[in-house]
Scaffold this motif. Sequence first.
Motif, mmCIF file in Angstrom:
data_model
loop_
_atom_site.group_PDB
_atom_site.id
_atom_site.type_symbol
_atom_site.label_atom_id
_atom_site.label_comp_id
_atom_site.label_asym_id
_atom_site.label_seq_id
_atom_site.Cartn_x
_atom_site.Cartn_y
_atom_site.Cartn_z
ATOM 1 N N LEU A 163 -23.930 13.899 -28.370
ATOM 2 C CA LEU A 163 -23.859 12.842 -29.385
ATOM 3 C C LEU A 163 -24.894 13.031 -30.487
ATOM 4 C CD1 LEU A 163 -23.124 9.575 -27.353
ATOM 5 C CD2 LEU A 163 -21.537 11.101 -28.542
ATOM 6 N N SER A 164 -25.969 13.736 -30.174
ATOM 7 C CA SER A 164 -26.974 14.022 -31.205
ATOM 8 C C SER A 164 -26.428 14.963 -32.274
ATOM 9 C CB SER A 164 -28.220 14.641 -30.567
ATOM 10 O OG SER A 164 -28.836 13.733 -29.688
ATOM 11 N N HIS A 165 -25.301 15.610 -31.971
ATOM 12 C CA HIS A 165 -24.692 16.541 -32.922
ATOM 13 C C HIS A 165 -23.254 16.135 -33.251
ATOM 14 C CE1 HIS A 165 -27.971 18.832 -30.949
ATOM 15 N NE2 HIS A 165 -28.138 19.329 -32.148
ATOM 16 N N LYS A 166 -22.946 14.857 -33.100
ATOM 17 C CA LYS A 166 -21.563 14.397 -33.245
ATOM 18 C C LYS A 166 -21.020 14.577 -34.659
ATOM 19 C CE LYS A 166 -20.532 10.097 -33.379
ATOM 20 N NZ LYS A 166 -20.316 8.666 -33.018
ATOM 21 N N ASP A 167 -21.890 14.585 -35.660
ATOM 22 C CA ASP A 167 -21.417 14.695 -37.040
ATOM 23 C C ASP A 167 -20.936 16.097 -37.392
ATOM 24 O OD1 ASP A 167 -21.962 12.029 -37.493
ATOM 25 O OD2 ASP A 167 -23.965 12.410 -38.294
ATOM 26 N N SER A 168 -21.329 17.093 -36.603
ATOM 27 C CA SER A 168 -20.968 18.472 -36.948
ATOM 28 C C SER A 168 -20.259 19.223 -35.828
ATOM 29 C CB SER A 168 -22.229 19.262 -37.344
ATOM 30 O OG SER A 168 -23.167 19.278 -36.275
ATOM 31 N N LEU A 169 -20.453 18.810 -34.580
ATOM 32 C CA LEU A 169 -20.000 19.597 -33.433
ATOM 33 C C LEU A 169 -18.474 19.638 -33.341
ATOM 34 C CD1 LEU A 169 -21.482 21.172 -31.215
ATOM 35 C CD2 LEU A 169 -21.241 19.167 -29.738
ATOM 36 N N GLU A 170 -17.934 20.868 -33.190
ATOM 37 C CA GLU A 170 -16.487 21.065 -33.113
ATOM 38 C C GLU A 170 -16.046 21.772 -31.837
ATOM 39 O OE1 GLU A 170 -15.530 23.340 -36.536
ATOM 40 O OE2 GLU A 170 -15.848 21.696 -37.959
ATOM 41 N N GLU A 171 -16.946 22.525 -31.228
ATOM 42 C CA GLU A 171 -16.563 23.326 -30.064
ATOM 43 C C GLU A 171 -17.706 23.328 -29.055
ATOM 44 O OE1 GLU A 171 -14.903 27.854 -29.075
ATOM 45 O OE2 GLU A 171 -15.209 27.190 -31.148
ATOM 46 N N VAL A 172 -17.347 23.172 -27.770
ATOM 47 C CA VAL A 172 -18.339 23.105 -26.698
ATOM 48 C C VAL A 172 -17.889 23.994 -25.551
ATOM 49 C CG1 VAL A 172 -19.505 21.619 -25.024
ATOM 50 C CG2 VAL A 172 -18.998 20.747 -27.312
ATOM 51 N N SER A 173 -18.849 24.716 -24.967
ATOM 52 C CA SER A 173 -18.556 25.571 -23.821
ATOM 53 C C SER A 173 -19.571 25.305 -22.715
ATOM 54 C CB SER A 173 -18.610 27.045 -24.236
ATOM 55 O OG SER A 173 -18.434 27.888 -23.108
ATOM 56 N N PHE A 174 -19.061 25.009 -21.514
ATOM 57 C CA PHE A 174 -19.907 24.826 -20.338
ATOM 58 C C PHE A 174 -19.591 25.939 -19.343
ATOM 59 C CE2 PHE A 174 -19.072 20.302 -21.634
ATOM 60 C CZ PHE A 174 -20.353 20.018 -22.087
ATOM 61 N N ALA A 175 -20.623 26.616 -18.847
ATOM 62 C CA ALA A 175 -20.436 27.657 -17.836
ATOM 63 C C ALA A 175 -21.471 27.460 -16.731
ATOM 64 C CB ALA A 175 -20.586 29.047 -18.451
ATOM 65 N N LEU A 176 -20.996 27.385 -15.489
ATOM 66 C CA LEU A 176 -21.893 27.201 -14.344
ATOM 67 C C LEU A 176 -22.771 25.962 -14.511
ATOM 68 C CD1 LEU A 176 -22.970 30.931 -13.888
ATOM 69 C CD2 LEU A 176 -21.394 29.657 -12.426
ATOM 70 N N VAL A 177 -22.189 24.917 -15.056
ATOM 71 C CA VAL A 177 -22.895 23.644 -15.220
ATOM 72 C C VAL A 177 -22.510 22.729 -14.063
ATOM 73 C CG1 VAL A 177 -23.142 21.584 -16.651
ATOM 74 C CG2 VAL A 177 -23.053 23.847 -17.719
ATOM 75 N N ASP A 178 -23.513 22.141 -13.432
ATOM 76 C CA ASP A 178 -23.302 21.273 -12.274
ATOM 77 C C ASP A 178 -23.837 19.878 -12.587
ATOM 78 O OD1 ASP A 178 -22.960 20.143 -9.786
ATOM 79 O OD2 ASP A 178 -24.549 21.299 -8.806
ATOM 80 N N ILE A 179 -22.944 18.890 -12.629
ATOM 81 C CA ILE A 179 -23.383 17.499 -12.765
ATOM 82 C C ILE A 179 -23.793 17.013 -11.379
ATOM 83 C CG2 ILE A 179 -22.672 15.137 -13.285
ATOM 84 C CD1 ILE A 179 -20.930 16.177 -15.482
ATOM 85 N N ILE A 180 -25.049 16.617 -11.243
ATOM 86 C CA ILE A 180 -25.625 16.344 -9.931
ATOM 87 C C ILE A 180 -25.064 15.059 -9.325
ATOM 88 C CG2 ILE A 180 -27.755 17.557 -10.526
ATOM 89 C CD1 ILE A 180 -29.084 14.819 -10.875
ATOM 90 N N SER A 181 -25.250 14.934 -8.011
ATOM 91 C CA SER A 181 -24.845 13.728 -7.300
ATOM 92 C C SER A 181 -25.572 12.522 -7.876
ATOM 93 C CB SER A 181 -25.171 13.875 -5.812
ATOM 94 O OG SER A 181 -24.832 12.703 -5.107
ATOM 95 N N GLU A 182 -24.869 11.418 -8.038
ATOM 96 C CA GLU A 182 -25.409 10.192 -8.640
ATOM 97 C C GLU A 182 -25.791 10.396 -10.103
ATOM 98 O OE1 GLU A 182 -25.171 7.556 -6.793
ATOM 99 O OE2 GLU A 182 -24.641 8.744 -5.030
#
Length: 228
Positions: A135-154
């Motif tokens: 969201l800090s880059h919402k005015d410009s961001l167009e493409e996002v890539s996640f690799a080996l990203v783990d959203i932790i428990s809780e």
Amino acid sequence: MQTLRAIILAIAASNISLYQLDIAIGRLEGGISPDMLVFPRPVLQYIQSHPICLTSLCLSVSPRNRIRPNGELVGDLLGFITLFPGLQRLSIEFNYRDEREHFPVISQKLRLPGLRFLGIGAVRCTEDELVTLLLSHKDSLEEVSFALVDIISEGGSWQSLLATMRDNLSIRVMTMDDCLSADKDIYYRESESDDAAYLKSFEISGLRQDWTDAINGITIGRHGSRHG
């Protein structure tokens, strides 16, 4: 370390425009440490007075290879990135998965006003940390890539993160590669009648309905149990 500094200084002195700079010295133990990105004050002042026009920066970071105290590593990394204020594409991957030592601060402090592509690799984090950065880059961001990203428990969920991205950002393409949820594999079901398939690589592009379908199709499985 001296070679890298000399290259950056030469680029600043030449006043040329670069499209892409990749900094990755090997893998694992050979990855670059953020303290290698620290410049002596006179050199730093010169570079800041001769801004480098760089479009794309790819950093492969190994925080375990460090000289300076751990608490200074993020400052070193962010200080280097901000030497290129015109960046439009940034990829940061950790050779050892970042176990929430550095990414929480990166998500709070990284700000690039013209960023269009953001790639994040090999981090354990919360949904809120990802949302803050995006969201800090919402005015410009167009493409996002996640690799080996783990959203932790809780720490939230991928479904909630994707819903936030759908509702608050104008992302044309989002990719996920080998991502996890609390160390568990992510699966995707096309419809209720289909079996869930292991989500090794996944892409969402553009349309709101595509995001909604992805949110509804994602399920979480046991770590290591992969079907399809």
